[in-house]
Each structure stands twice: as structure tokens, then as C-alpha cells.
Motif scaffolding. Structure first.
Motif, PDB file in Angstrom:
ATOM      1  N   HIS A   1       0.836  -1.204   0.000  1.00  0.00           N
ATOM      2  CA  HIS A   1       0.000   0.000   0.000  1.00  0.00           C
ATOM      3  C   HIS A   1       0.870   1.255   0.000  1.00  0.00           C
ATOM      4  CE1 HIS A   1      -0.351   0.222   4.729  1.00  0.00           C
ATOM      5  NE2 HIS A   1       0.876   0.139   4.325  1.00  0.00           N
TER       6      HIS A   1
ATOM      7  N   HIS B   1       4.926   0.531  -0.627  1.00  0.00           N
ATOM      8  CA  HIS B   1       5.786  -0.443   0.058  1.00  0.00           C
ATOM      9  C   HIS B   1       5.004  -1.711   0.349  1.00  0.00           C
ATOM     10  CE1 HIS B   1       3.785   1.915   3.229  1.00  0.00           C
ATOM     11  NE2 HIS B   1       3.805   0.805   3.940  1.00  0.00           N
TER      12      HIS B   1
ATOM     13  N   HIS C   1       4.087  -5.071   2.800  1.00  0.00           N
ATOM     14  CA  HIS C   1       4.050  -5.681   4.132  1.00  0.00           C
ATOM     15  C   HIS C   1       3.997  -7.205   4.015  1.00  0.00           C
ATOM     16  CE1 HIS C   1       3.770  -2.143   6.738  1.00  0.00           C
ATOM     17  NE2 HIS C   1       2.979  -1.605   5.834  1.00  0.00           N
TER      18      HIS C   1
HETATM   19 ZN   LIG Z   1       2.569   0.265   5.406  1.00  0.00          ZN
END
Ligand SMILES: [Zn+2]
Ligand SMILES: [Zn+2]
Length: 369
Positions: free
Chosen positions: A249, A257, A259
Motif C-alpha cells: 500500500h 511499500h 508488508h
Molecule cells: Zn505500510
């Protein structure tokens, strides 16, 4: 000294020569340019002497056979992922070691990123992204009607009486807002700046592994996108910074980036019953990036199965197609599917934004940050 280390070392010399020849100084501040130029000769000498030492204790590898195999660390990255040639620069690692690092630069919104939402749905029935819920009934969920109903049952009110989701741009309310109102957070992308990454040319193991918890710096994916640990808890902060179906996101300051390791997330989604599809090509055994200690990260499987000898950080020493026998990490089938800790030292200033002082970057310093 392992094979990967030797390859990186032998790769360092041609890189330095290329750097010296090009004198690249685009998008770098005056201070950094002078530091780079002043350091070029030193790092060249260091790399040469260290490489020569490693030659002495290695009977089966010489510079001729490895040059061109690795050459430029940037060669492992997807075409277009990096916006400048990789350079070797002087750096200090978090353990105090003065050494050299690869300096890589990528766009805040790399052209290699093919996924762009959806993140927050406008209504409970709209297509949306995903979230790893950390309250009651924790796990990976699609942000669908069932998820919002579960939120409501647990006392989190994201939805109004008409089925509309509260959506907030986190940049508009300010980072670190401690408001308790529940809202799905969806930031605005800004592809106008760069992120600069330092990776040690020679990984150095720490005495104790560093935990990679909430928003810690994990590494750099081969698409040029930085990878962070868990996104912040909704239960703590109220806002839910939705991820797209591949686990990435936009940060409130505009850069994209990860996750998750996107290349194997579909297995996690399918096992969780999350009815969304990640458009990033899935390969559960591929090299997917580099952790910020310089060790490679692969998909969750090797030779058709999850390795049985992984350490607490989801890493082990075994043979790899790219780097021979060396320590490396594997993604997992947990959610998020990232290594839980990092065995090696990262560089001071691992992640920076040379042309945007307002980019909000996690410090990455110390355990658990
Ligand atoms: Zn984030
Ligand atoms: Zn492995």
C-alpha cells in the motif's frame, strides 16, 4: 566466509570501477557527491584486498569465473526497478563496523509495480484489499462484507447505516494521529521522489538477531519496493491502513511499500478463504529480494517443500541457484509471510529519501522498532 559473501566481494570491484568511470551524481546532494567521490578509491582498495584474501582461503573460485555472474547487484532486480546504477559506497553498519555497502535507488512508485489497489471499499459490497486482523479471531482477511460485520460485532464501527465505509487519507489527518474513530485509511500515491537503500556488500552477523516487528525495515524486493514488517495495529490506533491483494500500500507520505512477500501471497489468501487475487506472478521458490543485512530472501519453498531446518528468523544455509551455498531467508505461509528477525547488521541510514525530506521512513534502529 560463504559463497554469497565471496560473490558479493568479487562483484564489488567491477562495480567500483564502473562508478568511478561514470561519476554518477544525479539526484544526490552536494555533500553526498563529495563523500562518494572521496570514498571511491578507498573502497576500491578495500574491496580488492578483501577479495584477494578471500581468494587465498578459497580453492575452487576465482575472480574470472565469478565476474559477470553477479557483476552488478542491480542485475538481480527487475528491469526498471532501480532508477540508477548500483554503486558501492562507504557505510557504517549498526554494529559499528566501517565497511562498504551497495547503494540502490528506486522510485517512490516504481514502474514495476503493477498492483494499485483496490484498498478500501466504498461500501461493504465493493471490491477491496486485505488486512491481517490482530484482534479477536486474528488472521488474514479480505475487506469484504463478512469482515466488516465481524468488525462491528467486535465493537469497531467502520460502516454507517447505509453500508458506506468511512475512508480517510492519513496524510490529511497527520501521521501518528491517536484518534480512536475507526476509518479505513487510504493514502495518495506520490511517484515524484526516490528511496535510497544501503545493503552491506559483505553481510556481518549480529550477536543476537534483531526482531522484525511492526513497521520494521525488512528488505528490498526485486521490483525495487521496500518491504516493512507488520502494519500498525488497528486495535491500538483505530485506523485500518488497507493493503492491496498483494500485500502492499501507499505510505501517508506517498511511496508504495510491501508488508508481505508478494510472490507467494496467493497461497496465504487461498488458505485464509480471502476471495481476492494478487496480480503479481506467483513463484514459491523464487529469489524475491534482499534483506537489509545483505542476505537474499526466497519464496517459502525449496526443492518443492518448505525447508525443515529453518531458524527462528526463517533462514538457513543451503545451496541456492543464484549464490551457491549460503545463508538466506525464506518467506513463510504465515501472515504476514516475512522473516521474523534479521541475523545480520543493517547499515546506519539503510533507507533514506535523498530528494524528499518529508518522506516518513521507519528508523529501523534497534530491536522491535
Ligand atoms: Zn505500510
Ligand atoms: Zn533455502
Amino acid at each position: 566466509m560463504n559463497q554469497f559473501t565471496r560473490l558479493l566481494l568479487t562483484a564489488a570491484l567491477p562495480l567500483v570501477l564502473i562508478t568511478a568511470a561514470c561519476g554518477s551524481s544525479d539526484n544526490v546532494s552536494t555533500d553526498e557527491v563529495s563523500t562518494d567521490e572521496a570514498s571511491t578509491d578507498t573502497s576500491s582498495t578495500d574491496a580488492t584486498s578483501t577479495a584477494a584474501e578471500s581468494e587465498t582461503d578459497s580453492s575452487d573460485t576465482d575472480t574470472d569465473t565469478t565476474t559477470g555472474t553477479v557483476g552488478d547487484l542491480g542485475l538481480w532486480f527487475v528491469d526498471g526497478a532501480l532508477t540508477a546504477d548500483a554503486e558501492v559506497v562507504d557505510c557504517t553498519l549498526e554494529n559499528g563496523s566501517e565497511t562498504t555497502c551497495y547503494q540502490l535507488q528506486a522510485s517512490s512508485l516504481p514502474s514495476t509495480v503493477t498492483t494499485d489497489g483496490p484498498y478500501c471499499p466504498e461500501t461493504v459490497g465493493d471490491e477491496a484489499g486485505i488486512w491481517v486482523w490482530d484482534g479477536n479471531d486474528p488472521g488474514l482477511y479480505a475487506l469484504d462484507a463478512d469482515f466488516w460485520a465481524m468488525m462491528s460485532e467486535q465493537g469497531y464501527e467502520f460502516v454507517d447505516g447505509d453500508g458506506n465505509i468511512s475512508i480517510t487519507d492519513p496524510a490529511a489527518v497527520g501521521a501518528g494521529s491517536s484518534g480512536t474513530a475507526n476509518s479505513c485509511l487510504e493514502a495518495t500515491a506520490d511517484g515524484s521522489f526516490h528511496l535510497e537503500v544501503l545493503l552491506p556488500t559483505v553481510p556481518e552477523d549480529l550477536d543476537e538477531p534483531t526482531s522484525l516487528s511492526t513497521i520494521s525495515q525488512v528488505g528490498l524486493a526485486l521490483d525495487g519496493v521496500t518491504i516493512f514488517g507488520d502494519a500498525p495495529s488497528v486495535a491500538d490506533r483505530g485506523g485500518l491502513p488497507a493493503l492491496d491483494a498483494c500485500g502492499g500500500h501507499i505510505d501517508p507520505s506517498g511511496y508504495y511499500h510491501w508488508h508481505f512477500g508478494a510472490e507467494s501471497i496467493q497461497t496465504n489468501l487461498d488458505e485464509a478463504g480471502a476471495a481476492v487475487t494478487c496480480e503479481v506472478a506467483q513463484d514459491v521458490e523464487a529469489l524475491v529480494g534482499f534483506a537489509y543485512d545483505g542476505y537474499a530472501i526466497y519464496g517459502p519453498e525449496e526443492d518443492g517443500a518448505v525447508p525443515s531446518d529453518l531458524d527462528e528468523c526463517s533462514g538457513h544455509v543451503s545451496d541456492t541457484d543464484e549464490f551457491g551455498e549460503t545463508y538466506h531467508y525464506h518467506l513463510s505461509y504465515d501472515s504476514p509471510n516475512l522473516p521474523a528477525c534479521r541475523v545480520g547488521a543493517s547499515a546506519v541510514g539503510t533507507l533514506s529519501s535523498p530528494d524528499n525530506p518529508n518522506a516518513s521512513l521507519p528508523s529501523g534502529e534497534g530491536p522491535g522498532r
